[in-house]
Each structure stands twice: as C-alpha cells, then as structure tokens.
Scaffold this active site. Structure first.
Site, mmCIF file in Angstrom:
data_model
loop_
_atom_site.group_PDB
_atom_site.id
_atom_site.type_symbol
_atom_site.label_atom_id
_atom_site.label_comp_id
_atom_site.label_asym_id
_atom_site.label_seq_id
_atom_site.Cartn_x
_atom_site.Cartn_y
_atom_site.Cartn_z
ATOM 1 N N GLN A 1 -5.066 -1.826 9.274
ATOM 2 C CA GLN A 1 -4.844 -3.130 8.637
ATOM 3 C C GLN A 1 -5.450 -4.250 9.490
ATOM 4 O OE1 GLN A 1 -3.388 -3.640 5.502
ATOM 5 N NE2 GLN A 1 -4.157 -5.712 5.831
ATOM 6 N N LYS B 1 0.845 -1.200 0.000
ATOM 7 C CA LYS B 1 0.000 0.000 0.000
ATOM 8 C C LYS B 1 0.878 1.247 0.000
ATOM 9 C CE LYS B 1 -3.863 -2.438 1.961
ATOM 10 N NZ LYS B 1 -4.579 -2.932 3.118
ATOM 11 N N ASP C 1 -11.431 2.435 3.273
ATOM 12 C CA ASP C 1 -11.677 1.003 3.087
ATOM 13 C C ASP C 1 -13.164 0.727 2.847
ATOM 14 O OD1 ASP C 1 -9.576 -0.763 2.962
ATOM 15 O OD2 ASP C 1 -9.243 -0.807 5.140
#
Ligand code: NAD
Length: 283
Positions: free
Chosen positions: A96, A52, A119
C-alpha cells in the site's frame, strides 16, 4: 439524454464474475491469495486496505495482511517481499502506497515479482503494456477500459484525450486506449491551449487531481467523459476533476463521482489476483 456510467453496478458485475471463477479454481483444489503490506498508520491507507480485504472476502480470495510499524527498515520490508515472492500459495503482492518517507517506494515495488505484481506498477509490466504484450495492468486504467467497453462505447478510430500523465493513471490509460485503436493525445500541466485539444476528444479522460477543472468549455458536443479525479472538498464532499453539472448537458456519456471510476480499481485488483492464480493453475 446522457448515459450515466454506473461504476458501482459494473464493478459488482466484475466482482461476481471473479467470485465465480475463484470457485471454479477452488473446485480444482486451487485457492487464490493476495498478500497486502501496510507500513505505518496513515488513516486513508488503512481504509483502502480494509476495503481491499472486504473485496477479497466477497470474491473468495484469501487475504494475508502484514501491518508493519512506520519505522520498519527497508531491509525488513524487502525481506518480507522476497519471502512472499517465494511462496507458491501467494498469487498477488500489494504494498500500500504511500510508504513512510525513509522507504524508497520504487525500490520496494520493483522488488515484487512481475508475476505477482497485481498493481501493475513493476517496470516489466509497464514495458509489457507499452509493447502490447500480456501482463498485469494498473487497476484504475484497466477499470476505466472496462467501464468504456461494458457501456458499449467503441474506442477504435476515436479521438481520445487523456489529461494527466502519471505513471498510475494517465500513461497506462493512454497505452490501453492506443491498444484499442484510439487516436490518443496525452495532455499535462504544460500543454498549450488545453481547452482546444480537449475539445477534439470523442473520449475525454480527466486524471488531474483538481476539483471541477474540466468545464463545458473543454468538452465537444456528444463526447464521452471519464472523470478519474477524487478530490475531497473542505465540506467533506467528494468531487471529480470534471464540473459534472456544467458538462452533463453536452455529453453522450459520463462517469459520476462518486460511483464512477472509483469502485472499479478494487474490482480490477481482484481480477488481477484471480488471473495470476489461473496462470499458476495452467502451469
Ligand atoms: P498526479 O498528481 O500524479 O498527476 C496529475 C497529472 O495532472 C499530472 O500529469 C499533471 O501534469 C496533470 N495536471 C496537473 N495540473 C494540470 C493542469 N492545470 N492542466 C493539465 N494537466 C494538469 O495524479 P494521479 O495519481 O494521476 O491522480 C489524478 C486524480 O485521479 C487524483 O484526483 C486522484 O485522486 C485520482 N485517482 C483516482 C483513482 C481511482 O481509483 N478512481 C486512482 C488513482 C488516482
């Protein structure tokens, strides 16, 4: 001959488009920043976070990295999320997953401001998606829609079957297909006669997590097959949820694994960060 949908190529196109739009913002003095929080030392998560960061670098997006020890308290983690929510320079916040067992994932992701939830996991954004309103959409299903659209495949009026009803793939994907006027059926582990239902599909999406589960017996002649699965075999090889070789002669289009859906997730994460910053610029 079936179209092999090239996720690597399409994800690169998206990242290039993001990079161009990021530089337009930069010319106006606006930077784009993603904050990534990693708790603990799960090696797979560390790889995802590294990828990422690399994508951010490529797109000209600043990445702030918070690597916290695995015994971090919930209070401390929530405090960090609060701080990042407040910061005007932070456009996206990503925690995460999975988190270590003592931390409540739902509580943590719910704490992220819906306006920075790149997200697309926050209930407000999930609600917006199901109501057909603008908001952040979970990156993998968003990436799948990009693959479908950019391959010239229309969804409107088509029979779409999604196998899998998870919150991060199956459910949001079915909402997106519905938004594009597909006729959508969502299947799961308790669906009766799955083969017969899957065989109705013009667009069949497999998000199951079982290697080579979908064989030609599940596929209608000429269907488009999207394989979301990422399963690592004992031989270390990546396999999708679709038995690619078996299905290939019967499809009009298919995504390979690797190189299909996989690379799209990060590209769409970059797009979400950019769009968050563009919204800030409009305010
Ligand atoms: P999950 O385990 O949360 O959900 C799996 C779904 O499959 C469940 O809804 C379950 O009902 C269904 N299922 C299980 N067995 C079934 C059966 N026998 N028949 C019909 N349905 C069945 O998984 P997930 O998070 O949605 O991920 C699915 C797959 O996609 C995994 O392989 C995962 O690694 C992969 N994935 C890939 C990406 C990507 O970036 N490409 C992102 C997320 C997930």
């Amino acid at each position: 001959m079936a179209l092999i949908i090239d996720g690597k190529k399409i994800s690169s196109e998206i990242k290039d488009e993001v990079r161009d739009r990021v530089s337009v913002l930069k010319e106006k003095g606006i930077s784009v920043t993603l904050a990534v929080i990693l708790v603990g030392d799960d090696p797979a998560s560390a790889v995802y976070v590294r990828n990422k960061k690399k994508a951010c670098e490529y797109c000209g997006i600043e990445s702030l990295s918070y690597e916290l020890p695995s015994d971090t308290s919930e209070e401390k983690l929530l405090g960090l999320v609060d701080e990042l929510n407040e910061r005007e320079d932070v456009d996206g916040i990503l925690v995460q997953l999975p988190l270590p067992g003592h931390l409540d994932e739902r509580k943590v992701t719910d704490r992220i401001s819906p306006e920075k939830d790149v997200d697309g996991f926050h209930p407000v954004n999930v609600g917006r998606l199901s109501m057909g309103e603008p908001g952040f959409v979970s990156c993998t299903p968003q990436g799948i829609m990009e693959l479908i659209k950019r391959s010239g495949i229309t969804v409107e009026g088509k029979e779409c079957v999604v196998i899998g009803r998870s919150n991060i793939v199956g459910k949001p994907l079915s909402m997106l297909l519905l938004r594009e006027n597909g006729t959508v059926t969502v299947c799961h582990s308790r669906t009766a006669d799955l083969k017969a239902v899957a065989k109705r599909a013009d667009i069949l999406c497999a998000a199951i997590g079982k290697p080579c589960f979908v064989t030609s017996e599940y596929v209608k002649e000429g269907a488009c097959v999207i394989d979301v699965g990422i399963n690592r075999g004992e031989d270390g090889k990546l396999r999708g949820d679709v038995d690619y070789e078996d299905v290939l002669p019967h499809v009009s289009a298919i995504t390979p694994v690797p190189g299909g859906v996989g690379p799209m997730t990060i590209a769409c994460l970059m797009k979400n960060c950019l769009e968050s910053a563009e919204k800030k610029a409009d305010r």
